[in-house]
Design a protein around this motif. Structure first.
Motif, PDB file in Angstrom:
ATOM      1  N   CYS A  90       0.834  -1.205   0.000  1.00 17.77           N
ATOM      2  CA  CYS A  90       0.000   0.000   0.000  1.00 17.77           C
ATOM      3  C   CYS A  90       0.871   1.258   0.000  1.00 17.77           C
ATOM      4  O   CYS A  90       0.374   2.364   0.119  1.00 17.77           O
ATOM      5  N   HIS A  92       3.065   2.349   2.209  1.00 17.52           N
ATOM      6  CA  HIS A  92       3.283   3.080   3.466  1.00 17.52           C
ATOM      7  C   HIS A  92       4.772   3.315   3.722  1.00 17.52           C
ATOM      8  O   HIS A  92       5.138   4.281   4.406  1.00 17.52           O
ATOM      9  N   GLU A 124      -2.448   1.431   9.945  1.00 17.25           N
ATOM     10  CA  GLU A 124      -3.522   2.069   9.162  1.00 17.25           C
ATOM     11  C   GLU A 124      -4.436   1.003   8.583  1.00 17.25           C
ATOM     12  O   GLU A 124      -5.649   1.162   8.551  1.00 17.25           O
ATOM     13  N   GLU A 125      -3.832  -0.100   8.118  1.00 14.99           N
ATOM     14  CA  GLU A 125      -4.635  -1.130   7.446  1.00 14.99           C
ATOM     15  C   GLU A 125      -5.684  -1.743   8.368  1.00 14.99           C
ATOM     16  O   GLU A 125      -6.767  -2.076   7.940  1.00 14.99           O
ATOM     17  N   HIS A 341      -2.505  -2.794  -2.738  1.00 15.31           N
ATOM     18  CA  HIS A 341      -2.861  -4.076  -2.109  1.00 15.31           C
ATOM     19  C   HIS A 341      -2.623  -5.265  -3.032  1.00 15.31           C
ATOM     20  O   HIS A 341      -3.120  -6.356  -2.772  1.00 15.31           O
TER      21      HIS A 341
HETATM   22 ZN   LIG Z   1      -4.020   0.021   2.171  1.00 15.03          ZN
END
Ligand SMILES: [Zn+2]
Ligand SMILES: [Zn+2]
Length: 368
Positions: A90, A92, A124-125, A341
């Motif tokens: 993602c 990050h 966050e996920e 993802h």
């Molecule tokens: Zn994500």
């Protein structure tokens, strides 16, 4: 600082973080590395915030705005041939690299007023990280906060950015329905929980809300009864996924969901309860910060994309909802394929310096 020197730093940080992907609340190496970098940059560093979070603070010593820039740190877990492995799918790691690059760039030039917080948030996920950071109390003096996220190639190409990525609100609602067992030959002596659950589903499917705001309510899981064919079932469980593009419509829908659950069950003499509701609020951005982001993007990239609306969720929006912080959020193009993802996600790392510079322009116009 020479731009190429800063870019080298950011790419180095990215390569390091990319090599140690860790999932939600397990960002031990990641946060230790980030904290060590911030200490080297002479920031005041607070570690273990809300679990594995890290905050770096640069104080000008003069009164002024308290501005935070937030990055997320967690990777995602995938499975292949029965084995799990982690990937930064993602981006990050990219966000953390850009914000560390920003910390370095701002330290070098200094700020004339207020304080800069660089916030590295875990999980966050899982959508729990922001709440943990908030509960820590460490963000109490923050007035404004910026976020940034890479975008898939379909939304933004390398060299493009949007001044506001408008996430929707989403919620998961778990419902359990209780009836009364009876013999299949004597259904009038029982209360069929599956029938009651169906009445609830019909109520949910009939919910209406403001048609000018995109939204949806749908049952995504339905479990009821047992394998015993001649037993009136006494239990059923439902899971509902609710989406709305703003918080008002989400609240309206959730009220109607509660009524559908209560009265749907009662209409058949059953009982139903909502076991839990969990989700994220919709984006609620400060117009001034969006305008500032647009100016910064134009300065860095020549022109800015329009505002992008996405049904995706982000736990970033707890900061505005729960702390009243004014927020802004940039979506950065990086020729990212095949998608967020996806375990093979990759992007053009030359986007990172662009993202850092956009944030830098914004920080400088706020803190001098
Ligand atoms: Zn994500
Ligand atoms: Zn993400």
């Amino acid at each position: 600082m020479e731009s190429s020197e800063l870019e080298k730093y950011i790419i180095n940080v990215f390569n390091k973080l990319h090599s140690i992907p860790e999932i939600a609340f397990e960002e031990f190496q990641t946060s230790a590395y980030i904290a060590s970098q911030l200490k080297e940059l002479d920031y005041e560093v607070i570690e273990k915030v809300g679990g594995t979070g890290v905050i770096g603070i640069l104080d000008s010593g003069s009164p002024g705005p308290v501005l935070a820039v937030r990055a997320d740190m967690d990777a995602l877990e995938f499975e292949k041939d029965g084995k799990t492995y982690n990937v930064h799918a993602c981006g990050h790691d990219a966000h953390s690299s850009m914000v560390l690059g920003l910390a370095k760039q701002v330290k070098q030039t200094g700020i004339n007023k207020g304080k800069l917080y660089v916030v590295f948030q875990p999980a966050e996920e899982g959508l729990f990280g922001a709440a943990k950071m908030i509960q820590s109390g460490m963000l109490a003096e923050v007035e404004e906060m910026l976020g940034i996220h890479l975008r898939p190639i379909q939304e933004a190409r390398l060299g493009q950015a949007t001044p506001a990525l408008v996430h929707g609100a989403s919620n998961r609602v778990d419902i359990s329905v209780k009836g009364l067992n009876a013999h299949g030959a004597r259904p009038h002596l029982g209360i069929n929980a599956v029938d009651a659950a169906v009445a609830i589903v019909n109520g949910l499917n009939a919910i209406k809300a403001d048609p000018s705001v995109s939204h949806s309510v749908k049952v995504t899981s339905f479990k009821g009864g047992t394998d015993t064919f001649n037993l009136i079932p006494s239990a059923a469980k439902l899971v509902v996924d609710v989406r709305a593009q703003n918080n008002e419509v989400m609240e309206d829908i959730l009220e109607k969901v509660k009524l559908a659950v209560e009265y749907g069950a009662r209409s058949l003499g059953a009982q139903a309860q909502i076991d839990f509701i969990r989700g994220v609020p919709a984006a609620d951005y400060c117009h001034e910060l969006t305008n500032l982001a647009r100016k910064a993007i134009v300065k860095e990239l020549g022109e800015s994309l329009e505002i992008i609306t996405t049904p995706g969720g982000e736990d970033f929006h707890f900061y505005s909802r729960d702390l009243g912080i004014k927020t802004g959020y940039i979506g950065l193009g990086a020729d990212l394929t095949p998608g967020l993802h996806h375990p093979d996600m990759s992007f053009d790392p030359s986007a990172l310096i662009k993202g850092t510079n956009i944030l830098f322009h914004m920080v400088k116009s706020k803190l001098g």
